[in-house]
Design an enzyme around this catalytic site. Structure first.
Site, PDB file in Angstrom:
ATOM      1  N   LYS A 171       0.867  -1.185   0.000  1.00  0.00           N
ATOM      2  CA  LYS A 171       0.000   0.000   0.000  1.00  0.00           C
ATOM      3  C   LYS A 171       0.902   1.233   0.000  1.00  0.00           C
ATOM      4  O   LYS A 171       1.940   1.246   0.665  1.00  0.00           O
ATOM      5  CB  LYS A 171      -0.891  -0.023   1.257  1.00  0.00           C
ATOM      6  CG  LYS A 171      -1.919   1.105   1.316  1.00  0.00           C
ATOM      7  CD  LYS A 171      -2.819   0.975   2.556  1.00  0.00           C
ATOM      8  CE  LYS A 171      -3.873   2.088   2.613  1.00  0.00           C
ATOM      9  NZ  LYS A 171      -4.743   1.962   3.801  1.00  0.00           N
TER      10      LYS A 171
ATOM     11  N   SER B 181      -9.783   2.282   2.994  1.00  0.00           N
ATOM     12  CA  SER B 181      -8.860   3.001   2.136  1.00  0.00           C
ATOM     13  C   SER B 181      -7.908   2.089   1.359  1.00  0.00           C
ATOM     14  O   SER B 181      -7.329   2.515   0.361  1.00  0.00           O
ATOM     15  CB  SER B 181      -8.016   3.956   2.986  1.00  0.00           C
ATOM     16  OG  SER B 181      -7.182   3.222   3.868  1.00  0.00           O
TER      17      SER B 181
ATOM     18  N   SER C 139     -10.155  -0.078   7.156  1.00  0.00           N
ATOM     19  CA  SER C 139      -9.514   0.072   5.844  1.00  0.00           C
ATOM     20  C   SER C 139      -8.858  -1.175   5.275  1.00  0.00           C
ATOM     21  O   SER C 139      -8.469  -1.181   4.109  1.00  0.00           O
ATOM     22  CB  SER C 139      -8.468   1.195   5.904  1.00  0.00           C
ATOM     23  OG  SER C 139      -9.095   2.445   5.841  1.00  0.00           O
TER      24      SER C 139
END
Lengths: 484, 490
Positions: A76, A151, A175
C-alpha cells in the site's frame, strides 16, 4: 499460477515447478493488462521486481529457509519504500521519495518477497471507497462501476484481480476489512502494536495498524509471520515471544464459542448480506461451534467517537505537510502564511481537509472537553464492552459491511453516509482488537464479507476459525472475470 | 505611591544528554547546520519518536534535588502550532501530567536570610530548530537549522515568589549552580543551555491582588535578566501611575539596545490544542528506579556549603560562594589542604584567583594556576617567606607560566627580609634620610602618630624592594621613633 494461494506457490517454488522470475513476470504481465482498467497500483516497480526475483531464485537454489522467498507482493502506498515514490494517495506527496523503508517493507523484503509496486489508496487513508485518491479511483474488479472499498482499495482490488498474490494494507477504522469484503478477498487487521508503524505514514496513530490482504486465512498467517515484529523505533510496538501464526490454524473448532452481537444485526444492514452471514453461522455450527448471543451496547457510539478521535490525531499528524521541507509547495508564496495556506489547500484533497478541520475543531479551546475528552471516555466504554464479551466467547462475528460495494459517486456527496460504511469495523480499532474479513458469498453478484473479531493477541484463534471455514467453503476461491 | 514587584520565572534547561529526546541524533553544539538532524527530527512521513530514558533520569535528578513530588505516571502531549523551525507542526511537551510536581528551592538573600521559592512543576519537552535570516529580517532568504530540533529541555516553572530583580538573579544563579552540580546541564548560557522567561507584574505596596503580568521571553544571561526586569517594572509603574493599564502580552528584551518591545498580545495567542501524544506511551517511574537515581545523586550546592563550613571552618558566605560549582569547591579544598590555612585558601580563591579568571573569562577548570600551586603560595605567606603583596606578584608570574612559587621566589630573590640586623640598617637609614617625616611624626598628636608612620613605612618598603617583613619593619620603626621621642637616642 495466479489462481494459486501463496501456500501453494511456496511449494511450487521449492519444487522448481516455476521460478520466482517466471512468477514475477506473470504478475507483471497481468498488471500491465489490468492496471489501466482497475487503477489498483500507483507505481509499478518492474525492474526492481525482476531484479529481486533473480536474487530470490539464486537464494531458492541455495539453502534459503525463508518461507516467503520469491513471492511477489504489493505495498500500500502508505508504507515508505526507500528510493520508490511513496505518495499516500496525495498530491502533497506526489514527488516524495523516502530515504528509508517502513519496518513492514523491510521485514517482507528480508523474508524474500518481491515488491511489484505500490497500491492505490484513499488520500492519507481517509475514505471508504477509494474515491479520494489523487491518482483516481480504483475500480472494483467484480464490477468496474462499483467502488473497491477503502482506504486499502488498491491492495484489495489487486489481490482480487490476481495482479498479486498478496498486498500490505492498513486499517484505521476498517480500511483492511471493508475493501477485503467488497473485493471478495481475505484481510487481517492484527492487534494494535503487533505490526510496527515505523515508516507507515500516520493517519490516526492510536488506531492505525498494518496487516495483510491475501486470498486465504492461511496466506494471511504466513504473511503475518513476516510482518509482525517488535520494533524499538515504534514505542507502541509490542514485545512478544516469537510465534508462528500458522500453528494451530487446523485445530478443530468444535466447542468454540462464537459471540453474535445483537447490535450488529439491526438498522442499515442489508437483509441479503444478513442472509450470507447466517449461512456462515450454519457452517460454524456444523463444525461444532456454539453460538452465543452477546451485547455490545456502546456500538452505536463507535462511529461518532471515532470521527472525533481519528480526525483529532490526523489534524496533528498532517501538520508536518507544510510545504517547508518536502512535499507540495505552492508557487510564489507571498508570505509564510500564504505558503502554508496555499500549499496545504492545493496539496490536500477535500476529504483530508474536511477531517483536518473536524479534528482541529474538536481539539479547540472550549470544545476539547465536549468532544475529544468525551470521545476518549466512550472509547473506554467500548473497550469494556469487548472485555466483558470475551469473558464469555472466543470470537465475535458479524457482517464486515452493511451492504455490498456501491456505485461510484453514490455516497461521495454525503460524508456521513460514507462514514457509516465502517459501522461494524470501527469499534475494533477503538478497542485495539484483531479483526478479519473473509468472503462469505455474493449479493447481486457482488462479494460480501464476514467479520471475525478476536480478543487481544488472539490472531491465531481467528485465523484458525477463518481457515476452518475456508476448508468448508469456496467463496475465497472465486475470482472475478477479467475486465476488458 | 510605592509598588511591590511580583516575579515568576519559567526556565528552559537544556539537558546534556548525548542524543536527542526522541531520536538518535547527536546534541553536540556548533555543528554544521542540519548535520545533526535525522529523519525523525525532520518529521519525515512515517517516522516515530522514541523517548530517551536519559532525559527522564535527568528530570528525576532535578526533582529529587528540589524535594519535589515525582508522580508515578507522566504524559507527553502535542502542542500544535505552525512554524518553519517546528518540523512536525507540534511540539511534544507535557501539560496536564508533568514529570515533576511541586517542589522548592531555597535561596540566600543579600541580608543573609533564607527564602524558599516554590516550584509549580517541571516538565520535559523538545526544543525547536532555529530560523536564520540573511541580512536584515525582511531580506529574501531564510534558512532553517534543525540541529537544535529535538534537544531535550526541562522547563521549570516557579510560583510568583520573587519580589525583585536581585532576588530573581540570586534564584537564577542558584538554579544554574544546581543543574550544573547535578550534571544534567552544561550551564553554557551563551549557547542557550539555560534560558529564562520572566513573568513580571506590580501592585500597590502591601496589597494582595496580583496585577496584570507580562512575560519577557528568552533571556540568556543573568545581566540581561536583571536589566529586563528593572526595565519592565519601571514601564509598568509608569503606565499605572499615568492612569493606564498594563496589557497582558509576551515581550522581548534587546540586550544590545537595552530596550523591551511587545511580541504578541493575549488576543493574538495561539490555541495550542493540546492532546496526549498517541505515539508515546505514558512514562512510568517506579519507586525502585527513584531509589536507584537517588543513590547516584551527586553532592548538591547546599550540602556542599554545609560540609565546607564543617570541614574547613570557613564562613558561611564564603562557603556558599565556593559551593556554587563542584569544580570551584574541589579547587578550594585542594588549596586548603595544600596551604594548611583554609581561611586564606578561601580568600585567595574567591579574591585574587577569581578576579583574574573573570577578567580572562576562564572557567575554574582552565585556571593557569593549579590549586596545588596556589596552596604552596599561601603556605609561603603563612611561613613568612613572602608578604601578601609579594605573593600577588608571584601569583601573576605563575599565571603567566613563568615558574612555580618556590622557583620564582628564589630566582627573583623575593624572600622576605626578616633578619633584624638587616632590617635595622634599613630603618635607621630611612630615619636619618627623612628628617622632615620624622619630625612630623614626633610633633604629631600622639593619637594621630600612627597615620604618620605610613610615609616612613613606604620608604622602608621601597628601599627593601618590597621584601621587608612589614610587621617586623613596622615594629622596629615605631620602636626607634619612640626611642627618639623619649630621648633615648641610638
Amino acid at each position: 499460477m495466479h489462481d494459486m494461494s501463496i501456500a501453494s506457490q511456496i511449494k511450487a517454488l521449492k519444487t522448481r515447478e516455476f521460478s520466482s522470475a517466471e512468477l514475477t513476470q506473470h504478475y507483471l504481465d497481468r498488471i500491465k493488462r489490468l492496471n489501466p482498467i482497475l487503477n489498483a497500483l500507483i507505481t509499478v516497480t518492474e525492474e526492481k521486481a525482476l531484479d529481486s526475483a533473480k536474487k530470490a531464485d539464486r537464494a531458492l537454489n541455495g539453502d534459503n529457509n525463508n518461507e516467503l522467498c520469491g513471492i511477489p507482493i504489493v505495498h500500500k502506498d502508505i508504507f515508505c519504500t526507500q528510493g520508490v515514490r511513496t505518495s499516500c494517495g496525495s498530491k502533497m506527496l506526489n514527488d516524495f521519495v523516502p530515504p528509508y523503508d517502513a519496518t513492514v517493507v523491510k521485514n517482507l523484503a528480508e523474508a524474500g518477497t518481491i515488491m511489484l509496486g505500490k497500491a492505490n489508496m484513499d488520500e492519507f487513508a481517509m475514505g471508504s471507497s477509494n474515491e479520494t485518491s489523487f491518482y483516481g479511483s480504483v475500480k472494483n474488479p467484480w464490477d468496474i462501476s462499483r467502488v473497491p472499498g477503502g482506504s486499502s482499495g488498491g491492495s484489495a482490488a489487486a489481490v482480487a484481480a490476481r495482479m498479486t498474490p498478496a498486498a500490505t494494507a492498513t486499517d484505521t477504522g476498517g480500511s483492511i476489512r471493508q475493501p477485503a469484503a467488497l473485493c471478495g478477498v481475505t484481510g487481517l487487521k492484527p492487534t494494535y502494536g503487533l505490526i510496527s508503524r515505523w515508516g507507515m505514514i500516520a493517519f490516526a496513530s492510536s488506531l492505525d495498524q498494518g496487516g495483510p490482504i491475501a486470498r486465504t486465512a492461511e496466506d494471511c498467517a504466513i504473511l503475518l509471520n513476516a510482518m509482525a515484529s517488535f520494533d524499538h523505533r515504534d514505542s507502541t510496538s509490542l514485545r512478544l515471544p516469537e510465534k508462528n501464526y500458522k500453528d494451530g490454524i487446523n485445530r478443530p473448532i468444535s466447542g468454540c464459542k462464537i459471540g453474535i452481537p445483537k447490535e450488529y444485526f439491526t438498522g442499515s444492514l442489508n437483509p441479503n448480506v444478513e442472509a450470507t452471514v447466517f449461512d456462515m453461522l450454519k457452517v460454524l455450527t456444523d463444525l461444532g461451534a456454539k453460538l452465543v448471543d452477546i451485547s455490545l451496547p456502546n456500538t452505536k457510539l463507535s462511529v461518532p467517537s471515532y470521527y472525533v478521535i481519528a480526525p483529532a490525531e490526523a489534524s496533528a499528524n498532517l501538520a508536518r505537510f507544510d510545504g517547508i521541507r518536502y512535499g507540495h509547495r505552492c508557487e510564489n508564496p507571498k508570505s509564510l502564511e500564504d505558503l502554508y495556506c496555499r500549499s496545504r489547500a492545493e496539496g490536500f484533497g477535500e476529504e483530508v481537509q474536511r477531517r483536518i478541520l473536524i479534528g482541529t475543531y474538536c481539539l479547540s479551546a472550549g470544545y476539547h472537553d465536549a468532544y475529544y475528552r468525551k470521545a476518549q471516555q466512550v472509547r473506554n466504554l467500548i473497550k469494556q464492552d469487548f472485555t466483558k464479551s470475551f469473558s464469555k466467547v472466543d470470537v465475535i462475528v458479524s457482517p464486515t459491511c452493511p451492504a455490498p460495494a456501491f456505485k461510484f459517486g453514490e455516497k461521495s456527496d454525503d460524508p456521513v453516509k460514507m462514514y457509516l460504511e465502517d459501522i461494524y469495523t470501527i469499534a475494533t480499532n477503538l478497542a485495539g482488537l484483531p479483526g478479519m474479513s473473509i468472503p462469505c458469498g455474493f449479493v447481486d453478484q457482488n462479494p460480501v464479507g464476514f467479520q471475525l473479531i478476536g480478543d487481544y493477541l488472539q490472531e491465531t484463534r481467528i485465523l484458525n476459525i477463518a481457515h476452518c471455514i475456508q476448508r468448508e467453503t469456496d467463496w475465497h476461491k472465486l475470482s472475478p472475470e477479467e475486465p476488458s | 505611591m510605592r509598588w511591590d514587584t511580583v516575579i515568576g520565572l519559567e526556565i528552559h534547561v537544556q539537558l546534556s544528554t548525548v542524543t536527542k529526546i526522541f531520536s538518535g541524533a547527536s546534541t553536540l553544539f556548533g555543528a554544521k547546520p542540519n548535520s545533526q538532524a535525522c529523519a525523525v527530527d525532520l518529521a519525515m512521513p512515517g517516522t516515530l519518536p522514541v523517548l530517551n530514558s536519559k532525559a527522564v533520569d535527568h528530570a528525576i535528578m532535578l526533582g529529587l534535588a528540589i524535594d519535589a513530588e515525582i508522580p508515578s505516571i507522566s504524559v507527553f502531549e502535542r502542542k500544535n502550532y505552525f512554524y518553519p523551525d517546528l518540523p512536525k507542526g507540534y511540539q511534544t511537551t507535557q501539560l496536564e501530567r508533568p514529570v515533576i510536581g511541586k517542589g522548592k528551592i531555597p535561596i540566600v538573600l543579600e541580608d543573609g536570610t533564607i527564602k524558599e521559592i516554590r516550584i509549580h512543576h517541571a516538565h520535559l519537552e523538545e526544543d525547536a530548530g532555529k530560523s536564520l535570516h540573511t541580512g536584515d529580517f525582511d531580506s529574501e532568504l531564510s534558512g532553517i537549522d534543525l540541529n537544535r530540533a529535538g534537544i531535550p529541555l526541562i522547563e521549570i516553572v516557579t510560583e510568583p515568589d520573587l519580589s525583585s530583580a536581585t532576588e530573581a538573579v540570586i534564584f537564577a544563579k542558584k538554579l544554574h549552580s544546581l543543574v550544573t552540580s547535578l550534571g544534567i546541564c552544561d550551564g553554557r548560557m551563551a549557547e542557550g543551555s539555560l534560558r529564562f522567561d520572566v513573568n513580571v507584574s506590580v501592585r500597590p505596596n502591601g496589597t494582595n491582588e496580583l496585577g496584570t503580568r507580562t512575560e519577557t521571553k528568552n533571556l540568556n544571561s543573568f545581566k540581561f535578566m536583571e536589566e529586563a526586569i528593572l526595565l519592565e517594572v519601571g514601564r509598568q509603574i509608569d503606565i499605572l501611575e499615568n492612569g493606564g493599564s498594563v496589557i497582558q502580552e509576551t515581550r522581548l528584551y534587546n540586550g544590545e539596545t537595552k530596550t523591551g518591545y511587545s511580541m504578541r498580545s493575549k488576543e493574538e495567542a495561539n490555541d495550542y490544542r493540546y492532546f496526549p501524544c498517541p505515539d508515546l506511551l505514558p512514562v512510568a517511574i517506579t519507586a525502585s528506579h527513584l531509589k536507584k537515581i537517588r543513590q547516584t545523586l551527586p553532592e548538591l550546592p547546599d550540602e556542599r556549603s554545609t560540609r565546607l563550613v564543617a570541614d574547613y571552618g570557613i564562613g558561611k558566605s564564603e562557603a556558599n560562594l565556593l559551593a556554587v560549582t563542584k569544580e570551584l569547591s574541589e579547587y578550594f579544598e585542594t588549596v586548603a589542604i595544600t596551604s594548611k590555612n583554609a581561611n586564606q585558601a578561601a580568600n585567595w580563591t574567591l579574591g585574587e584567583l577569581m578576579s583574574r579568571l573573570n577578567a580572562a573569562n576562564l572557567p575554574i577548570i582552565e585556571s593557569p594556576v593549579s590549586a596545588e600551586e596556589l596552596g604552596i603560595l599561601i603556605r609561603r605567606i603563612c611561613d613568612d617567606t613572602i608578604s601578601g603583596k609579594i605573593a600577588k606578584q608571584v601569583l601573576d608570574a605563575i599565571w603567566k607560566g613563568e615558574g612555580t612559587t618556590d622557583v620564582i621566589i628564589k630566582e627573583r630573590d623575593l624572600k622576605q627580609l626578616t633578619d633584624t640586623k638587616a632590617l635595622n640598617k634599613i630603618v635607621t637609614s630611612v630615619i636619618s634620610d627623612n628628617p622632615k617625616m620624622v619630625s612630623d611624626f614626633i610633633n604629631a598628636d600622639p593619637q594621630r602618630r600612627k597615620k604618620k608612620l605610613g610615609g616612613l613605612m613606604g620608604q622602608i618598603m621601597k628601599r627593601s624592594k618590597g621584601q621587608a617583613d612589614p610587621k617586623r619593619a613596622n615594629d622596629l620603626l615605631s620602636h626607634k621613633l619612640h626611642q627618639i621621642i623619649n630621648g633615648e637616642g641610638n
